[in-house]
Design an enzyme around this catalytic site. Structure first.
Site, PDB file in Angstrom:
ATOM      1  N   ASN A 130       0.808  -1.225   0.000  1.00  9.38           N
ATOM      2  CA  ASN A 130       0.000   0.000   0.000  1.00  9.38           C
ATOM      3  C   ASN A 130       0.839   1.273   0.000  1.00  9.38           C
ATOM      4  OD1 ASN A 130       0.858   0.020   2.682  1.00  9.38           O
ATOM      5  ND2 ASN A 130      -1.098  -0.733   3.465  1.00  9.38           N
ATOM      6  N   GLN A 298      -6.474   2.472  18.223  1.00 13.16           N
ATOM      7  CA  GLN A 298      -7.416   2.407  17.110  1.00 13.16           C
ATOM      8  C   GLN A 298      -8.430   1.306  17.384  1.00 13.16           C
ATOM      9  OE1 GLN A 298      -4.631   4.098  13.438  1.00 13.16           O
ATOM     10  NE2 GLN A 298      -5.332   1.997  13.365  1.00 13.16           N
ATOM     11  N   HIS A 322      -8.250   5.408   9.806  1.00 10.36           N
ATOM     12  CA  HIS A 322      -7.065   4.796   9.196  1.00 10.36           C
ATOM     13  C   HIS A 322      -7.461   4.128   7.875  1.00 10.36           C
ATOM     14  CE1 HIS A 322      -3.106   2.404  10.047  1.00 10.36           C
ATOM     15  NE2 HIS A 322      -3.116   2.981   8.860  1.00 10.36           N
TER      16      HIS A 322
END
Length: 373
Positions: A130, A298, A322
């Site tokens: 990514n 998170q 995110h």
């Protein structure tokens, strides 16, 4: 046969809206990064007699994550909605041999503990899967902050039209000095994408120099002292891993060394900044903006200060969940990469791509998580 535990996030009603897969019929398929998509692994694993357990229940001592981890040989998690594989959980994972990050960034695993667990748990991630997605997100965030996009859009939503009030804090990217903390696969791509914007200077701070071709293409300047690099930067972007030496690195003291009115972008890890200090420096005006997509923990709690932190003009916040590294394109790449790592393990060859290995055979396999010998 092997039990694989996959700790993913629940896509809910959104998980059937992606349409890559059957390109002829456009038949909707689940988002690969969600529980519903299961990284495309279930049919393949079960055809070989292996067991796949997927869950998003990862909080608390009696979570599905904790229950299933005790006899799992392989665990797969994502960095976007992570299942934290801490030392306490690793101590209960008596059969665990391989921990895969479906994406990039394995700081949700206690790497020191992994090296000591069951003779050494291999921790691997899908390096490169990514990097393009995140680099694009960084450039987008820089522009969103500089052009004061969010307050301007909110003004339109309210039905207002006060050009001066939003143009008052709007700037060009051209002729600005931009520095990246970390110039690896993502940081380098950020610099390459910034080069056409005619910035005054592109800078980087890293423990190792960038390749010659990248330096030539970007005309970037390396700084071996972080504070010296920060002093003249209009924009600073964080593109380094989270480890012992970077945890809490951007605190009030370091941010105060940045140029007054500068911008800070963080798509690396939330723990690299001290969230309260960032919020305070925004409020004081020392920072003109902060943006990115990483938080700690998170998901971010509702009262996380960076959800609502603003600059002195009531803007300067470009934070999102995110998401930078989990675009549809990136999901295909990290799902395919996860399968390759699994194939290497299940075949017994263990011929992993060296760049995917974080810890292996009881030791660190990379210098990215701290400068280790």
């Amino acid at each position: 046969m092997v039990k694989v535990l996959c700790v993913l996030y629940d896509g809910g009603e959104h998980a059937m809206k992606a349409c890559f897969g059957d390109k002829d019929t456009k038949k909707p398929e689940p988002l690969l990064g969600t529980i519903q998509g299961e990284l495309g692994l279930r049919a393949w694993l079960e055809s070989q007699g292996h067991t796949l357990v997927t869950t998003s229940d990862k909080e608390g001592a009696n979570s599905k994550f904790d229950q299933e981890l005790v006899d799992a040989e392989v665990i797969i998690t994502t960095p976007f909605h992570p299942g934290y594989l801490n030392a306490e959980r690793l101590a209960k994972a008596k059969k665990l041999k391989l921990a895969i990050t479906a994406g990039i960034g394995s700081d949700h695993v206690d790497l020191n503990a992994a090296n000591k667990t069951n003779g050494g748990v291999t921790v691997a991630e899908v390096t490169g899967s990514n990097v393009v997605s995140v680099a694009e997100h960084v450039v987008m965030t820089i522009l969103v902050l500089l052009r004061n996009f969010v307050p301007a859009h909110e003004q339109i939503e309210r039905g207002d039209w006060q050009v001066a009030s939003v143009a008052n804090n709007e700037y060009d990217l051209a002729k600005k000095v931009v520095g990246t903390v970390g110039a690896g696969r993502i940081g380098e791509r950020v610099l390459r994408r910034l080069a056409p914007f005619e910035c005054a200077e592109l800078r980087y701070f890293d423990y190792q120099p960038m390749p010659d071709d990248a330096v030539k293409a970007t005309k970037c300047v390396r700084y071996e002292n972080l504070e010296e690099m920060l002093k003249g930067c209009d924009i600073v972007t964080i593109n380094c891993p989270l480890h012992e030496k970077t945890k809490g690195l951007f605190n009030k003291e370091l941010i105060s060394k940045m140029k007054p009115g500068s911008y800070l972008i963080n798509t690396a890890r939330g723990g690299i900044v001290v969230k309260e200090d960032v919020a305070e420096m925004l409020k004081s005006g020392h920072l003109a903006g902060y943006g990115g997509d990483v938080w700690f923990p998170q998901p971010a709690p509702r009262d996380h200060p960076l959800r609502t932190a603003k600059n002195i003009y009531g803007g300067g916040n470009a934070m999102v969940p995110h998401m930078s590294g989990t675009s549809i394109d990136a999901q295909e790449r990290y799902a395919n990469g996860t399968r390759l790592i699994l194939e290497s393990y299940l075949s017994g060859k263990h011929d992993y791509r060296p760049e995917d290995l974080i810890v292996h055979n009881g030791d660190y396999a990379t210098k990215a998580y701290g400068q280790r010998k």
